[in-house]
Design an enzyme around this catalytic site. Structure first.
Site, PDB file in Angstrom:
ATOM      1  N   ARG A   1       0.490  -0.933  -0.225  1.00 13.12           N
ATOM      2  CA  ARG A   1      -0.065   0.343  -0.274  1.00 13.12           C
ATOM      3  C   ARG A   1       1.019   1.045   0.223  1.00 13.12           C
ATOM      4  O   ARG A   1       1.989   1.161   0.629  1.00 13.12           O
ATOM      5  CB  ARG A   1      -0.785   0.517   1.213  1.00 13.12           C
ATOM      6  CG  ARG A   1       0.099   0.051   2.526  1.00 13.12           C
ATOM      7  CD  ARG A   1      -1.728   0.229   3.785  1.00 13.12           C
ATOM      8  NE  ARG A   1      -2.063   0.854   3.588  1.00 13.12           N
ATOM      9  CZ  ARG A   1      -1.898   2.045   4.312  1.00 13.12           C
ATOM     10  NH1 ARG A   1      -0.764   2.882   4.605  1.00 13.12           N
ATOM     11  NH2 ARG A   1      -2.973   2.758   4.356  1.00 13.12           N
ATOM     12  N   LEU A   2       0.196   1.899  -0.600  1.00 15.59           N
ATOM     13  CA  LEU A   2       1.197   3.654  -0.492  1.00 15.59           C
ATOM     14  C   LEU A   2      -0.558   4.818   0.307  1.00 15.59           C
ATOM     15  O   LEU A   2      -1.299   4.669   0.565  1.00 15.59           O
ATOM     16  CB  LEU A   2       1.481   4.029  -1.320  1.00 15.59           C
ATOM     17  CG  LEU A   2       2.489   3.963  -2.356  1.00 15.59           C
ATOM     18  CD1 LEU A   2       2.003   4.423  -3.919  1.00 15.59           C
ATOM     19  CD2 LEU A   2       3.983   4.245  -1.190  1.00 15.59           C
ATOM     20  N   ASP A   3      -0.146   5.208   1.161  1.00 18.77           N
ATOM     21  CA  ASP A   3      -0.592   6.309   2.281  1.00 18.77           C
ATOM     22  C   ASP A   3      -1.703   6.793   1.173  1.00 18.77           C
ATOM     23  O   ASP A   3      -1.631   7.773  -0.175  1.00 18.77           O
ATOM     24  CB  ASP A   3       0.167   7.380   3.287  1.00 18.77           C
ATOM     25  CG  ASP A   3       1.484   6.351   4.331  1.00 18.77           C
ATOM     26  OD1 ASP A   3       0.014   5.268   3.983  1.00 18.77           O
ATOM     27  OD2 ASP A   3       2.079   6.743   4.478  1.00 18.77           O
ATOM     28  N   TYR A   4      -2.625   7.389   1.882  1.00 19.42           N
ATOM     29  CA  TYR A   4      -3.599   7.992   1.173  1.00 19.42           C
ATOM     30  C   TYR A   4      -2.658   9.852   0.308  1.00 19.42           C
ATOM     31  O   TYR A   4      -3.265  10.288  -0.312  1.00 19.42           O
ATOM     32  CB  TYR A   4      -4.918   8.475   2.099  1.00 19.42           C
ATOM     33  CG  TYR A   4      -5.784   8.914   1.080  1.00 19.42           C
ATOM     34  CD1 TYR A   4      -7.279   9.166   1.067  1.00 19.42           C
ATOM     35  CD2 TYR A   4      -5.889  10.728   1.734  1.00 19.42           C
ATOM     36  CE1 TYR A   4      -7.812  10.219   0.180  1.00 19.42           C
ATOM     37  CE2 TYR A   4      -6.911  11.933   1.240  1.00 19.42           C
ATOM     38  CZ  TYR A   4      -8.086  10.937   0.002  1.00 19.42           C
ATOM     39  OH  TYR A   4      -8.858  12.571   0.293  1.00 19.42           O
TER      40      TYR A   4
ATOM     41  N   THR B   1       0.215   9.842  -0.071  1.00 18.04           N
ATOM     42  CA  THR B   1       1.164   9.592  -0.295  1.00 18.04           C
ATOM     43  C   THR B   1       1.184   9.164  -2.217  1.00 18.04           C
ATOM     44  O   THR B   1       0.887   8.423  -2.678  1.00 18.04           O
ATOM     45  CB  THR B   1       2.513   8.396  -0.201  1.00 18.04           C
ATOM     46  OG1 THR B   1       2.785   9.430   1.616  1.00 18.04           O
ATOM     47  CG2 THR B   1       3.389   7.697  -0.755  1.00 18.04           C
TER      48      THR B   1
END
Length: 241
Positions: A100-103, A105
């Site tokens: 995942r990648l943060d919202y 990022t």
């Protein structure tokens, strides 16, 4: 994860209503076990049988996606925010983000419907190199960056050594651009590392994952990985090299 009846319907075996009837009648197995609960959710690694016949296995697909900021690394969001799979609406296979990648990022994110591939690349013991570029508040001193290179203690333990480079300094804006390469995948790790040395992140982008980069892509665009790239990623994960 998707509801079992939806997966059966997507495979073309039956309508969703008829799929629910098949489940209730005990005619569906998941990983060899009969399932009769309609709320059951399954993932891409689960083996599903209907009337003793396995669901036709989807063609394995692998995509490199340039995730924009403000997009959730998931297949759905309970707040109805945009999710990464919204960009793949025309792809028939059920894709899931690999990690995942943060919202807030942006950057390189893989998506696939191959459960083994996803597990291989996201398992903690398989060290895959990830390079980020961060705009931070303030101008870090070399001594502070060395702390990150040696490993720094966060609330969930000490980080592994990182590779860190000060790229540019913007004295007028009291900010700097830092490149950081890590092998771990803790939640919001890069942000927490930089905040721990007193330089909170203003903007963050993942530029590379292993040998892959975003060359030729704009935010919101993607390309399919080549068979050779998929093979290289699997070898990297298995060997840690």
């Amino acid at each position: 994860m998707e509801r079992l009846q939806k997966v059966i319907a997507q495979a073309g075996v039956a309508s969703r209503r008829n799929a629910e009837k098949l489940i209730a009648e005990g005619k569906v197995k998941v990983n060899g076990q009969v399932v009769t609960e309609l709320g059951t959710k399954v993932g891409i690694a689960d083996k599903i049988e209907v009337n003793g016949i396995p669901l036709a296995e989807e063609e394995k697909r692998y995509f490199l996606f340039y995730k924009p900021r403000g997009v959730i690394s998931a297949v759905k969001d309970d707040k109805n925010r945009k999710v990464v799979t919204d960009y793949f609406a025309h792809v028939p296979e059920r894709l899931y983000p690999v990690g995942r990648l943060d919202y807030d990022t942006s950057g390189l994110l893989l998506l696939s419907n191959d459960g083994e591939f996803t597990h291989l690349l996201t398992h903690p013991r398989h060290e895959i190199r990830k390079t980020y570029v961060a705009k931070v508040k303030g101008i870090p001193l070399r001594e502070a960056l060395k702390k990150l290179e040696k490993g720094i203690v966060l609330e969930d333990g000490k980080t592994a050594p990182a590779k860190v480079k000060l790229m540019t300094v913007e004295k007028g804006k009291n900010s700097a651009i830092v490149e950081i390469t890590i092998h771990e995948g803790r939640n919001r790790q890069v942000r927490r590392m930089l905040e721990a040395i007193g330089h909170p992140v203003l903007k963050l982008k993942r530029e590379q994952l292993a040998f892959l980069d975003l060359y030729g892509l704009n935010a919101g665009e993607y390309r399919e990985l080549t068979p050779h790239e998929v093979k290289r990623l699997k070898v990297l994960a298995q060997t840690g090299q």
